[in-house]
Design an enzyme around this catalytic site. Sequence first.
Site, PDB file in Angstrom:
ATOM      1  N   CYS A   1     105.916 -41.741  21.247  1.00  0.00           N
ATOM      2  CA  CYS A   1     106.978 -41.042  21.968  1.00  0.00           C
ATOM      3  C   CYS A   1     107.836 -40.235  21.000  1.00  0.00           C
ATOM      4  CB  CYS A   1     107.841 -42.051  22.717  1.00  0.00           C
ATOM      5  SG  CYS A   1     109.232 -41.303  23.576  1.00  0.00           S
TER       6      CYS A   1
ATOM      7  N   CYS B   1     127.811 -32.588  15.070  1.00  0.00           N
ATOM      8  CA  CYS B   1     126.545 -33.266  15.369  1.00  0.00           C
ATOM      9  C   CYS B   1     125.477 -32.862  14.353  1.00  0.00           C
ATOM     10  CB  CYS B   1     126.094 -32.980  16.792  1.00  0.00           C
ATOM     11  SG  CYS B   1     125.988 -31.240  17.170  1.00  0.00           S
TER      12      CYS B   1
END
Length: 453
Positions: free
Chosen positions: A79, A410
């Site tokens: 994933c 971020c």
Amino acid sequence: MKFQKNELVRLKIEDCGVDGQGIGRADGFTVFVKDGVIGDTVTARIVKAKKTYAYARLEEVIEPSPFRVEPKCPCARPCGGCQLQALSYDRQLDFKTERVRGHLERIGGFSKVPMEPIIGMEEPYFYRNKAQFPVGKSRDGRIITGFYAGRTHTIVENRDCVLGVPENRQVLDRVIGHMERFHIPPYEETTGKGLVRHILIRYGFFTGEIMVCLVLNGDRLPHASLLVEALREIPGMTSIMVNVNRKQTNVILGESLLLLWGKPYITDTIGGISFQISPLSFYQVNPRQTGRLYAKALEYADLHGEETVWDLYCGIGTISLFLAQRAGFVRGVEVVPAAIENARQNARRNGIENVEFFVGKAEEVLPEEYRRNGVYADVIVVDPPRKGCDERVLSTMEEMSPRRIVYVSCDSATLARDLKYLCARGYILEKVCPVDQFAQTVEVETVAKLRRG
Ligand code: SAH
């Protein structure tokens, strides 16, 4: 070129790259090993060989690192969502701290970074309040949902993502069950045919409210009322919607929304302020840590009740409203008009009156307001997207000369670049605090406090 493709090498993983891959050396060559954990001795198969380095796939862990743990999720490796599940959480936090420090030293040129300890999560799983599951078909023709594998659009089948809430499973089972029962085809990216593209689920951590939004390549779901009935059995169900996206694009959401049942939004709170969240609004995905992140930003802003504050890149006004409780007046700037509409509604909902919001680019609104209207700031807070602040924002901040600047970031690489700019022009970096909003992934948020020298 040292290595051949498919060659097997044995090496010790000594470092962790910015994308979480293990880094080791074999015969003096650097080898990047996806899924290798710092401290592992492994064999790895070369997938791509360059002049001085190579990429390899983990073949076998010969001697596991003391920091290696068993991933909670059986799909952790294929994933694309998680990169660090095999690394113990304490070590993940160290990795993120060093990543921020490294950027500030190398890119920012700071020698003694005033780092505070990283703020980690109490429960580094089940923390996301939002998930967007693509829907597709397996090789044998079954309808499946899950997440994209790294760098591709192949769906890794999974209804139990351990970053999301357990309620997701109940929603997915019902939606896929409905599609099977009525032979409703999933959307196919290659042909543009089929109906169901994505299942978007949002969950209010503090209210327990659930929103389900089906993204359709069309505006009608067959037998929708039966699916509504099934979804309403799930406790907390508040909003069931359809988003229409007929474009052949990998942008998930289209522009128009139809309400199938309930309210067109859910409500959630951060730090005592409540927010209405619609399928299209930006909202922080980890509300518990966001509360802590904002509390740190508020601490760094050091407000005493009279200050004039600017909050640049304010989104739906979350930080602005947080700051307004302690400031004289807060002005927020955001480029997305719908977000500013939400911000204004959120201010009204919470009875907060000492705020004003501007729609526009920070690099245009701030210089204009400063030159034309001579606006002033005691404190400026910025929370830009990954690319960081435009230089016009930085130069205007320098001219406005607020006492403090709080930078929420971020991406610590662009943070370092922007702090270097400001610290070359009279500001002093007083404190830096990483906050883990995204356990099991390589992402990290950082708050920095600058003081006018
Ligand atoms: N502070 C908010 C949002 C941060 S995300 C929160 O904590 O929720 C960054 C925001 O910057 C996004 O909402 C994005 O739409 C906005 N943005 C991107 N470029 C911008 C620009 N040039 N000027 C103003 N806002 C911008």
